[in-house]
Design a protein around this motif. Structure first.
Motif, PDB file in Angstrom:
ATOM      1  N   ASN A 162      32.829 -19.575  29.752  1.00  0.00           N
ATOM      2  CA  ASN A 162      32.594 -19.899  31.162  1.00  0.00           C
ATOM      3  C   ASN A 162      31.242 -20.589  31.348  1.00  0.00           C
ATOM      4  O   ASN A 162      30.330 -20.438  30.519  1.00  0.00           O
ATOM      5  N   ASP A 163      31.147 -21.369  32.379  1.00  0.00           N
ATOM      6  CA  ASP A 163      29.855 -21.914  32.840  1.00  0.00           C
ATOM      7  C   ASP A 163      29.977 -22.095  34.342  1.00  0.00           C
ATOM      8  O   ASP A 163      31.051 -21.902  34.916  1.00  0.00           O
ATOM      9  N   ASP A 164      28.860 -22.450  34.995  1.00  0.00           N
ATOM     10  CA  ASP A 164      28.860 -22.518  36.465  1.00  0.00           C
ATOM     11  C   ASP A 164      29.231 -23.893  37.019  1.00  0.00           C
ATOM     12  O   ASP A 164      29.359 -24.036  38.241  1.00  0.00           O
ATOM     13  N   TYR A 165      29.392 -24.879  36.142  1.00  0.00           N
ATOM     14  CA  TYR A 165      29.490 -26.256  36.639  1.00  0.00           C
ATOM     15  C   TYR A 165      30.815 -26.965  36.381  1.00  0.00           C
ATOM     16  O   TYR A 165      31.209 -27.845  37.160  1.00  0.00           O
ATOM     17  N   HIS A 222      36.828 -17.545  33.777  1.00  0.00           N
ATOM     18  CA  HIS A 222      35.928 -17.610  34.937  1.00  0.00           C
ATOM     19  C   HIS A 222      35.388 -16.228  35.306  1.00  0.00           C
ATOM     20  O   HIS A 222      34.206 -16.086  35.651  1.00  0.00           O
ATOM     21  N   THR A 223      36.245 -15.198  35.228  1.00  0.00           N
ATOM     22  CA  THR A 223      35.817 -13.848  35.647  1.00  0.00           C
ATOM     23  C   THR A 223      35.211 -13.039  34.506  1.00  0.00           C
ATOM     24  O   THR A 223      34.283 -12.268  34.711  1.00  0.00           O
TER      25      THR A 223
END
Ligand code: TYC
Length: 112
Positions: free
Chosen positions: A40-43, A72-73
């Protein structure tokens, strides 16, 4: 004639010249398998991840959505398990397409 299980020289299980008895180990041939993981990453956009999962890992839209939401989670998720070279090719495809689109998406493989 020989009884079942016996054999003459050169047949592998015994050497009649020396009297040495060796046992042939039954070898099961399993390919070394590797898990391919998405991080996962934020972008990276969710839609981009779903498209990658469909395109590179041949997932249905529904499965791709589920895997993406799992990553994502939870932070990490499995995209599939493959022999070394297949896993490597998929990691490369993900990383190449992510870089081309300027997303920080990371994909790794680990021995199962
Ligand atoms: N966390 C990302 C977002 O909120 C989506 C994402 C999911 C990114 C999975 C990477 O492997 C990933 N846009």
């Amino acid at each position: 004639m020989e009884a079942a299980g016996e054999n003459k020289r050169g047949s592998g299980d015994s050497k009649s010249d020396t009297g040495t008895i060796t046992k042939t180990k039954p070898k099961t041939q399993r390919p070394n398998l590797y898990r391919v993981l998405l991080l996962n990453d934020d972008y990276t956009p969710m839609e981009f991840v779903v498209l990658v999962l469909q395109d590179v890992f041949n997932k249905t839209r529904e499965d791709a959505m589920q895997i993406m939401l799992h990553v994502h989670t939870k932070g990490v998720g499995e995209c599939g398990v493959y022999p070394y070279e297949v896993a490597e090719t998929k990691v490369t495809r993900v990383m190449d397409t992510a870089r081309k689109n300027q997303h920080p998406l990371q994909c790794v493989m680990e021995k199962q």
